[in-house]
Design an enzyme around this catalytic site. Structure first.
Site, PDB file in Angstrom:
ATOM      1  N   GLU A  82       0.537  -1.059   0.158  1.00  0.00           N
ATOM      2  CA  GLU A  82      -0.515   0.066  -0.189  1.00  0.00           C
ATOM      3  C   GLU A  82       1.029   1.572   0.242  1.00  0.00           C
ATOM      4  O   GLU A  82       0.759   1.721  -0.318  1.00  0.00           O
ATOM      5  CB  GLU A  82      -0.545   0.095   1.469  1.00  0.00           C
ATOM      6  CG  GLU A  82      -0.157  -0.136   2.865  1.00  0.00           C
ATOM      7  CD  GLU A  82      -1.328  -0.146   4.070  1.00  0.00           C
ATOM      8  OE1 GLU A  82      -0.656  -0.418   4.559  1.00  0.00           O
ATOM      9  OE2 GLU A  82      -1.430   1.024   3.775  1.00  0.00           O
ATOM     10  N   THR A 100       2.933  -8.647  -0.469  1.00  0.00           N
ATOM     11  CA  THR A 100       2.534  -8.415   0.580  1.00  0.00           C
ATOM     12  C   THR A 100       1.967  -9.656   1.422  1.00  0.00           C
ATOM     13  O   THR A 100       1.474 -10.712   0.691  1.00  0.00           O
ATOM     14  CB  THR A 100       1.905  -6.552   1.242  1.00  0.00           C
ATOM     15  OG1 THR A 100       1.373  -7.295   2.618  1.00  0.00           O
ATOM     16  CG2 THR A 100       0.794  -7.717   0.826  1.00  0.00           C
ATOM     17  N   ILE A 101       2.674  -9.865   2.504  1.00  0.00           N
ATOM     18  CA  ILE A 101       2.278 -11.026   2.262  1.00  0.00           C
ATOM     19  C   ILE A 101       0.853 -11.429   3.575  1.00  0.00           C
ATOM     20  O   ILE A 101       0.273 -11.903   3.659  1.00  0.00           O
ATOM     21  CB  ILE A 101       3.246 -11.724   4.010  1.00  0.00           C
ATOM     22  CG1 ILE A 101       2.959 -10.801   5.302  1.00  0.00           C
ATOM     23  CG2 ILE A 101       4.445 -11.807   3.334  1.00  0.00           C
ATOM     24  CD1 ILE A 101       4.699 -11.197   5.920  1.00  0.00           C
ATOM     25  N   ASP A 102       0.678  -9.649   3.843  1.00  0.00           N
ATOM     26  CA  ASP A 102      -1.003  -9.663   4.763  1.00  0.00           C
ATOM     27  C   ASP A 102      -1.767  -9.853   3.584  1.00  0.00           C
ATOM     28  O   ASP A 102      -2.966  -9.819   4.401  1.00  0.00           O
ATOM     29  CB  ASP A 102      -0.712  -7.854   4.682  1.00  0.00           C
ATOM     30  CG  ASP A 102       0.411  -7.681   6.291  1.00  0.00           C
ATOM     31  OD1 ASP A 102       1.162  -9.074   6.786  1.00  0.00           O
ATOM     32  OD2 ASP A 102       0.901  -6.396   6.017  1.00  0.00           O
ATOM     33  N   ARG A 148      -0.556 -27.174  27.755  1.00  0.00           N
ATOM     34  CA  ARG A 148      -0.674 -25.844  28.299  1.00  0.00           C
ATOM     35  C   ARG A 148      -0.766 -24.971  27.048  1.00  0.00           C
ATOM     36  O   ARG A 148      -2.179 -25.921  26.155  1.00  0.00           O
ATOM     37  CB  ARG A 148       0.968 -25.945  27.634  1.00  0.00           C
ATOM     38  CG  ARG A 148       2.001 -25.548  28.773  1.00  0.00           C
ATOM     39  CD  ARG A 148       3.619 -25.244  27.419  1.00  0.00           C
ATOM     40  NE  ARG A 148       4.849 -25.455  28.792  1.00  0.00           N
ATOM     41  CZ  ARG A 148       5.176 -24.996  28.782  1.00  0.00           C
ATOM     42  NH1 ARG A 148       5.814 -25.886  27.116  1.00  0.00           N
ATOM     43  NH2 ARG A 148       7.056 -25.357  29.318  1.00  0.00           N
ATOM     44  N   ARG A 157      -1.272  -6.353  10.455  1.00  0.00           N
ATOM     45  CA  ARG A 157      -1.288  -5.268  10.704  1.00  0.00           C
ATOM     46  C   ARG A 157      -2.746  -4.354  11.035  1.00  0.00           C
ATOM     47  O   ARG A 157      -3.054  -4.169  12.070  1.00  0.00           O
ATOM     48  CB  ARG A 157      -0.566  -3.938  10.156  1.00  0.00           C
ATOM     49  CG  ARG A 157       0.219  -2.778  10.865  1.00  0.00           C
ATOM     50  CD  ARG A 157       0.712  -1.905   9.723  1.00  0.00           C
ATOM     51  NE  ARG A 157       1.539  -2.458   9.018  1.00  0.00           N
ATOM     52  CZ  ARG A 157       3.392  -1.645   9.611  1.00  0.00           C
ATOM     53  NH1 ARG A 157       2.965  -1.095  10.989  1.00  0.00           N
ATOM     54  NH2 ARG A 157       3.835  -1.842   8.995  1.00  0.00           N
ATOM     55  N   GLU A 162      -0.286  -9.550  15.565  1.00  0.00           N
ATOM     56  CA  GLU A 162      -0.125  -8.946  15.824  1.00  0.00           C
ATOM     57  C   GLU A 162      -1.058  -7.551  15.903  1.00  0.00           C
ATOM     58  O   GLU A 162      -1.183  -6.280  16.813  1.00  0.00           O
ATOM     59  CB  GLU A 162       1.176  -8.269  14.565  1.00  0.00           C
ATOM     60  CG  GLU A 162       0.747  -7.773  13.199  1.00  0.00           C
ATOM     61  CD  GLU A 162       2.218  -7.601  12.644  1.00  0.00           C
ATOM     62  OE1 GLU A 162       3.209  -7.462  13.641  1.00  0.00           O
ATOM     63  OE2 GLU A 162       2.407  -7.382  11.882  1.00  0.00           O
ATOM     64  N   HIS A 181       9.297 -12.512  11.464  1.00  0.00           N
ATOM     65  CA  HIS A 181      10.062 -11.693  10.297  1.00  0.00           C
ATOM     66  C   HIS A 181      10.084 -12.952   9.221  1.00  0.00           C
ATOM     67  O   HIS A 181      10.299 -13.869   8.110  1.00  0.00           O
ATOM     68  CB  HIS A 181      10.772 -11.343   9.933  1.00  0.00           C
ATOM     69  CG  HIS A 181      10.666  -9.936  10.602  1.00  0.00           C
ATOM     70  ND1 HIS A 181      10.515  -9.470  11.808  1.00  0.00           N
ATOM     71  CD2 HIS A 181      10.728  -9.128   9.344  1.00  0.00           C
ATOM     72  CE1 HIS A 181      10.244  -7.906  12.098  1.00  0.00           C
ATOM     73  NE2 HIS A 181      10.409  -7.962  10.252  1.00  0.00           N
ATOM     74  N   ARG A 232       8.372 -13.995   6.779  1.00  0.00           N
ATOM     75  CA  ARG A 232       8.493 -13.482   5.576  1.00  0.00           C
ATOM     76  C   ARG A 232       9.823 -14.099   5.151  1.00  0.00           C
ATOM     77  O   ARG A 232      10.501 -13.378   3.511  1.00  0.00           O
ATOM     78  CB  ARG A 232       8.825 -11.933   5.837  1.00  0.00           C
ATOM     79  CG  ARG A 232       7.500 -10.913   5.994  1.00  0.00           C
ATOM     80  CD  ARG A 232       7.763  -9.398   5.480  1.00  0.00           C
ATOM     81  NE  ARG A 232       8.856  -8.632   5.961  1.00  0.00           N
ATOM     82  CZ  ARG A 232       9.037  -7.672   6.698  1.00  0.00           C
ATOM     83  NH1 ARG A 232       8.002  -7.567   7.187  1.00  0.00           N
ATOM     84  NH2 ARG A 232       9.935  -7.373   6.780  1.00  0.00           N
TER      85      ARG A 232
HETATM   86  O1  F6P Z   1       3.289  -5.666   5.877  1.00  0.00           O
HETATM   87  C1  F6P Z   1       4.186  -6.783   5.959  1.00  0.00           C
HETATM   88  C2  F6P Z   1       4.555  -6.733   6.761  1.00  0.00           C
HETATM   89  O2  F6P Z   1       5.080  -8.099   7.272  1.00  0.00           O
HETATM   90  C3  F6P Z   1       3.233  -6.341   8.087  1.00  0.00           C
HETATM   91  O3  F6P Z   1       2.506  -7.953   8.101  1.00  0.00           O
HETATM   92  C4  F6P Z   1       4.543  -5.840   9.521  1.00  0.00           C
HETATM   93  O4  F6P Z   1       3.112  -5.561  10.413  1.00  0.00           O
HETATM   94  C5  F6P Z   1       5.256  -5.180   8.831  1.00  0.00           C
HETATM   95  O5  F6P Z   1       5.907  -5.647   7.540  1.00  0.00           O
HETATM   96  C6  F6P Z   1       6.560  -4.876   9.942  1.00  0.00           C
HETATM   97  O6  F6P Z   1       7.063  -4.494   9.109  1.00  0.00           O
HETATM   98  P1  F6P Z   1       8.911  -3.672   9.441  1.00  0.00           P
HETATM   99  O7  F6P Z   1      10.078  -5.794   8.883  1.00  0.00           O
HETATM  100  O8  F6P Z   1       8.971  -3.327   9.102  1.00  0.00           O
HETATM  101  O9  F6P Z   1       8.577  -4.434  10.888  1.00  0.00           O
END
Ligand code: F6P
EC number: 2.7.1.90
Length: 342
Positions: free
Chosen positions: A103, A125-127, A162, A171, A221, A271, A274
Site C-alpha cells: 500500500e 505483501t504477505i498480508d 499448556r 497490522r 499482531e 519475520h 517473510r
Molecule cells: O506489511 C508486511 C508486514 O510484514 C506486516 O505484516 C508487518 O506489520 C510489517 O510488515 C512489519 O514490518 P517491519 O519488518 O518493517 O517491522
C-alpha cells in the site's frame, strides 16, 4: 526502452520471481534494457542503482527476499523528493518504472504517476490486504509457514497441557491469522478487524482443556482487546506513519494464564513468515504478474497495477488499487468461529 525496477516496503517471498519474469520477457520479447534501483524509493531518490540483465536474474526464482534490497523510504516526506526522483531517472536515461510493493510503495507510485512519471505497479505483501487483487504473492508462503508452526505447537502443547498463543503478522488485516488458524486447526483466532473479549477467549481455552486437548490461540499482531489500547512494544513511527507492532501475544498469554490457572506461553513468528523460499503458488503468481507488468510497460499503459482476479491477471488503475485496504469480512470470520473452543 530503459526501465527501472524497484522493490519497496516489507520484503516478501516472490519478489525475485517478479524481477526475473519482468527482465526475461522484457529482454527476450521486446529488447528493453533494465536498471535495478536499490532499496525501494531510496534508489531513485538518491540515484542508487545496479545492473539488471538476464545474467543478474539467473537462479533467483526460488530465492526469498529481494536482490534489489528494500526500504520504507517515502519520497513525499523528503524535501524536493519528487524532483530528485525525476532528475535521477533522467540522468540514468530511465523511461519508465516498475514499482513492486504494498500500500505504501504503490501509494507513492500512484502520486508519481499523477505527477507525470511513467509507472506500473505490482502488488506484493504477505498480508494480502491490497484492494483490487484477489491474492498477493507472499501470502501463501506466510500462511504455510504459520500453519506448519501451529501443527508443531499442537503436539508440544498437548504434552505439557499448556495454552500456546501464536502471534502472526497482520497490522490492519487478519488474513494470515485467519487462513493459518483455519488450516492449522487453531482453537481461537483473533484479528485486527474485530476487538476481542479476553474473558470469552479464556472461556474457549477452558473448554478446550475440558476436552483433554491443549488450546492453540492464533492472534494477529494488530488484534486489540475490548478494554482499550493496542499493545505496542515500541511507539516509534516509520516514514509512512506506522507503529511497530508486536506484544499482543505476550499480553494475551499472561491474561490467559491468570484467568485459567493453566500455564500459557507465546510464540511470535515475526519475520520467519517473510523469509525463505516462496511456495509454488507464489512463484507462479509472481511470475504471471511480472509478465503482465512488462506487457503494460511495453504498451505504455501507465498508472496501472497488475492484479489477480479469479484466475486471470488483469490491469487496474493504481489509484483504485490503493484506495482502501482489503480487510477480512466479518462473514469470513464467522466461518472460523464455529471451531472456537471445541
Ligand atoms: O506489511 C508486511 C508486514 O510484514 C506486516 O505484516 C508487518 O506489520 C510489517 O510488515 C512489519 O514490518 P517491519 O519488518 O518493517 O517491522
Amino acid at each position: 526502452m530503459r526501465i527501472g525496477v524497484l522493490t519497496g516496503g516489507g520484503d516478501c517471498p516472490g519478489l525475485n520471481a517478479v524481477i526475473r519474469a519482468v527482465v526475461r520477457k522484457g529482454v527476450a520479447s521486446y529488447g528493453h534494457e533494465f536498471v535495478g534501483f536499490r532499496d525501494g524509493w531510496k534508489g531513485p531518490l538518491e540515484g542508487l542503482s545496479r545492473p539488471l540483465g538476464i545474467a543478474e536474474v539467473r537462479g533467483i526464482l526460488p530465492r526469498g527476499g529481494t536482490i534489489l534490497g528494500s526500504s520504507r523510504t517515502n519520497p513525499f516526506k523528503i524535501e524536493n523528493g519528487v524532483e530528485r526522483i525525476k532528475e535521477n531517472l533522467a540522468a540514468q536515461g530511465v523511461d519508465a518504472l516498475i514499482a513492486i510493493g504494498g500500500e505504501d510503495t504503490l501509494g507513492v507510485a500512484t502520486k508519481l504517476h499523477e505527477l507525470g512519471v511513467n509507472v506500473i505497479g505490482v502488488p506484493k505483501t504477505i498480508d494480502n490486504d491490497l484492494g483490487a487483487t484477489d491474492y498477493t504473492f507472499g501470502f501463501d508462503t506466510a500462511v504455510n509457514i504459520a500453519m506448519e508452526a501451529i501443527d508443531r505447537l499442537h503436539t508440544t502443547a498437548e504434552s505439557h497441557h499448556r495454552t500456546l498463543v501464536v502471534e502472526v503478522m497482520g497490522r490492519h488485516a487478519g488474513w494470515i491469522a485467519l487462513h493459518a488458524g483455519l488450516a492449522g486447526g487453531a482453537n481461537v483466532i483473533l484479528l485486527p478487524e474485530r476487538q476481542f473479549d479476553v474473558e470469552q477467549v479464556a472461556g474457549y481455552v477452558e473448554k478446550r482443556f475440558q476436552h483433554q486437548y491443549a488450546p492453540i490461540v492464533v492472534v494477529a499482531e494488530g488484534a486489540q482487546p475490548l478494554e482499550g489500547q493496542m499493545v505496542l512494544q515500541n511507539q516509534e513511527l516509520d516514514s509512512f506513519g506506522h507503529v511497530r507492532l508486536g506484544g499482543i501475544g505476550q499480553w494475551l498469554a499472561e491474561q490467559l494464564e491468570a484467568k485459567t490457572g493453566k500455564e500459557a506461553r507465546t510464540v511470535v513468528l515475526g519475520h520467519i513468515q517473510r523469509g525463505g523460499t516462496p511456495t509454488a503458488f507464489d512463484r507462479v503468481l509472481a511470475t504471471r504478474l511480472g509478465l503482465q507488468a512488462i506487457d503494460a510497460v511495453h504498451e505504455g499503459d501507465w498508472g496501472k497495477m497488475v492484479a489477480m482476479q479469479s484466475t486471470d491477471i488483469v490491469r487496474v488503475p493504481l489509484a483504485e488499487a490503493t484506495r482502501e485496504l482489503k480487510t477480512v469480512p466479518l462473514e469470513r470470520y464467522a466461518e472460523a468461529e464455529v471451531f472456537f473452543g471445541s
